[in-house]
Every structure is written in C-alpha cells, then in structure tokens.
Design an enzyme around this catalytic site. Sequence first.
Site, mmCIF file in Angstrom:
data_model
loop_
_atom_site.group_PDB
_atom_site.id
_atom_site.type_symbol
_atom_site.label_atom_id
_atom_site.label_comp_id
_atom_site.label_asym_id
_atom_site.label_seq_id
_atom_site.Cartn_x
_atom_site.Cartn_y
_atom_site.Cartn_z
ATOM 1 N N LYS A 188 0.841 -1.206 0.000
ATOM 2 C CA LYS A 188 0.000 0.000 0.000
ATOM 3 C C LYS A 188 0.878 1.260 0.000
ATOM 4 O O LYS A 188 2.094 1.172 0.096
ATOM 5 C CB LYS A 188 -0.953 -0.015 1.195
HETATM 6 C C1 LIG Z 1 -4.694 -5.087 0.827
HETATM 7 C C2 LIG Z 1 -6.147 -5.134 0.902
HETATM 8 C C3 LIG Z 1 -6.816 -5.663 2.019
HETATM 9 C C4 LIG Z 1 -6.101 -6.352 3.143
HETATM 10 O O1 LIG Z 1 -5.220 -5.525 3.853
HETATM 11 P P1 LIG Z 1 -4.269 -6.181 4.976
HETATM 12 O O2 LIG Z 1 -3.743 -4.978 5.713
HETATM 13 O O3 LIG Z 1 -3.204 -6.923 4.254
HETATM 14 O O4 LIG Z 1 -5.101 -7.033 5.833
HETATM 15 C C5 LIG Z 1 -8.198 -5.597 2.052
HETATM 16 N N1 LIG Z 1 -8.888 -5.059 1.036
HETATM 17 C C6 LIG Z 1 -8.295 -4.545 -0.056
HETATM 18 C C7 LIG Z 1 -9.119 -3.948 -1.138
HETATM 19 C C8 LIG Z 1 -6.893 -4.585 -0.166
HETATM 20 O O5 LIG Z 1 -6.315 -4.103 -1.272
#
Ligand SMILES: *Cc1c(COP(=O)(O)O)cnc(C)c1O
Length: 386
Positions: A188
């Site tokens: 992210k």
């Molecule tokens: C990355 C992601 C998640 C999960 O995030 P984590 O912090 O890895 O649990 C959930 N929803 C979307 C749309 C994502 O891109």
Amino acid sequence: MTSILEKIRNIPIAVPSLGDEEWQAMREPLLSGWLTQGPKVLQFEEEFAKLHDVKHALAVTSCTTGLHLALKALGVGPGDEVIIPAFTWVATANVVLYCGATPIFCDVDEETFNIKVSDIPSKITERTKVIIPVHLFGLCADIHAIRSIVPSHIKILEDAACAAGASYKGLSAGSLGDMAVFSFHPRKSITTGEGGMVTTQDKELNRLSEIMRNHGAEVPEEVRHSSAKPYLLPDFKMLGYNYRMTDLQAAVGLVQLQKLHSFIRERQTWAEYYTEKLQGIRWLKPQATPDYATQHAWQAYVCYVDPDLAPMPRNDIMDILQKKGIATRPGTHAVHMLSFYKDKYRIKMDDFPGAKACDHNTMAIPLHNKMTQEDFDYVIEALKAI
Ligand SMILES: *Cc1c(COP(=O)(O)O)cnc(C)c1O
C-alpha cells in the site's frame, strides 16, 4: 538512434519507500521498553485522524482485522448479509464470514473497477446490514450515489485499504461512510510492515471497536498502567480480540504519514505521464478517474487490456514484459471465482461479468516512489513495442 529497450532493466511492481528516518524512529520505543500499543500508537491515531478529517482513528494489526472489528462494532452476526464487490482482495469477503454473516457479491464497473452502483438495488434484502464499497487501487467508490440508493438503516463500511490520502468530492476517504479501514501492508501507499487503521465519526462505534481490539477490556491499557489503584483490573463484558498495533510499527507509521502527500503527489505526476504516453495504445485503457475522484491515491496503476483489440491475450503480454524485467500483476481477483467461494456458494463465473472481465483483463504496471524517469520510459516503450 539506440532504443531504451536495448538494455534490460529490472523494475519491480511496487517497492516500499522506507529509509533512515523510519529506522531512527524505532529507537525510542525499542529503548523505552514500551513496545506494544502505547504513546506512539496514540500519536499515530491522532495524526492519521487529523489528516483524514475524522474524529476517531484506531490502529490495528491489519486492514483485515480492522474490517472484522468494524463489522462487529456495526453489529453484524449470523443471519445478516453484507454486500461487497465481486472484484476485490479476498479479505473483503473473508471478514464477513468471520462474523458468521453472508457475503453478497455485487458486480463491478469495467472502467473504474469499483462496485457497480446500478447493480446494488437487486442485492438488497431485509437481511442486508452493511455494504462495503472498496476504493480499489486508491480510487474512491461513488459513495454519494451508493448512499442515495441504499436505505438509511444499511451502514456503509469503506474498504479503504488502498486509499490513504484519497478524496471524493473534496472529502477524505475514511470520512465518507459510517466506518472505514485502511491498510499499511508494504504493497500500500504507506506501510508499517503489517497494520491497519479503523476510522469513524461515531463515538460509540469507536468505543466498541476500541474495547474489542483489546480482548474486550473496558479500561484501556494506558489508563490501567497509570492508575493509582493497583487492584484495578478491567471488566470484560463482551468477546474481544487482540488486534493491537505495536509502538514500533506506529513509530514507523508516523514518519510514513508525514510523507504520504508527497508520495501521492509524485505518483500522481507519473500516473499522468503514463496516461498521456500510453493513450496511443488502443488496446490498453487506464482505470477511469471520474470527476468525483478529487484525489486518486494511486496505490497502483492498473490498466484494462481490451481482449478484442489486444494483439495477444493479457497473460502473453505479461510474459513478454516479464522477460524484459518489468513486473506486472493482475489488478486483483474476482472473489466469486476463487475455489473456496465458488464451491461454497455455487456461483457461476458468468454471474458477475464485470468482475470476471476485470479478473481476466486487468494489469497493474510498475508505479512506486523509487522509479526513475528512465524506468517509466522503459515501461512505456516496452508496451508500445507489443
Ligand atoms: C490489501 C487489501 C486488504 C487487506 O489488507 P491487509 O492490511 O493486508 O489485511 C483488504 N482489502 C483490499 C481492497 C486490499 O487491497
């Protein structure tokens, strides 16, 4: 004239931008001995809330655990239905099952890759409790359109995993629904290794989430440790979890948060560069960015490879790029086509044609804060050469 393509480069799809400041920031909690949720977490929450224009922010171990907490706080349980887009990371669906509720898939728009608003009404039943619009790749879902067609008793939970720093009609992601959750996974825009943030304007939803984050304890740890009454143990009135973030992570998060807007500005510049330079390629369409997206967070630059116009299937294009050292990925997956969900709910691939098309045809190309002008030009020339 020599082509930039002559010398092979190695361009990863995404690289976190971390440096000496993050490394230094971890010294203080490490040497102080206060390792888990403490003063750094509190400060991270306050600054995150300020930046996203929300009253409350709660740091958690991931976006996934944050979504679980948020659904519990919203009262989701067995017998309830939660509407989610069929094209999203699997966690958006999994958290609904953690609560014993049923995920109801909704199709997505092939241009924005986000939930298809016109498909929502047919998914609503008297059991619908929550809808989770996903701000995919940092592009906010059309929240006002969703709010206007969904009855007011149905709560909106934003899956803002990719959307730190994004805005919709000038309003911050995280402030658009009843609750929202962000991710700090290394893929992210900003990262704490693993981590998440739950935001809300609602004091009671925040209080419930806070209690469940810490085993269901009624007295926050910070209060208990600073109390003059040694016999004071918290009471536990509900089932809780341990979803606390560490102060080490929050220290890193605080530094990353200060860089968020400059990261986004830089990504935006390069995203616009890609869009301008790639517009001659008829078979490649970038994610549409409607006017309501006043700030796209550009967590990823994802294109749609039009199967009717492309000279070869998307996977072959990805293979060619890989051989040139350019990493690509499918945008994300259609959850209804993953074995677990397909078998559990006997869903057919064609039930959600938009999600299926996005699953087969989307392609993320490299975009991160460590790429150089030459890297971008190299990717552009490689795509043009196909
Ligand atoms: C990355 C992601 C998640 C999960 O995030 P984590 O912090 O890895 O649990 C959930 N929803 C979307 C749309 C994502 O891109």
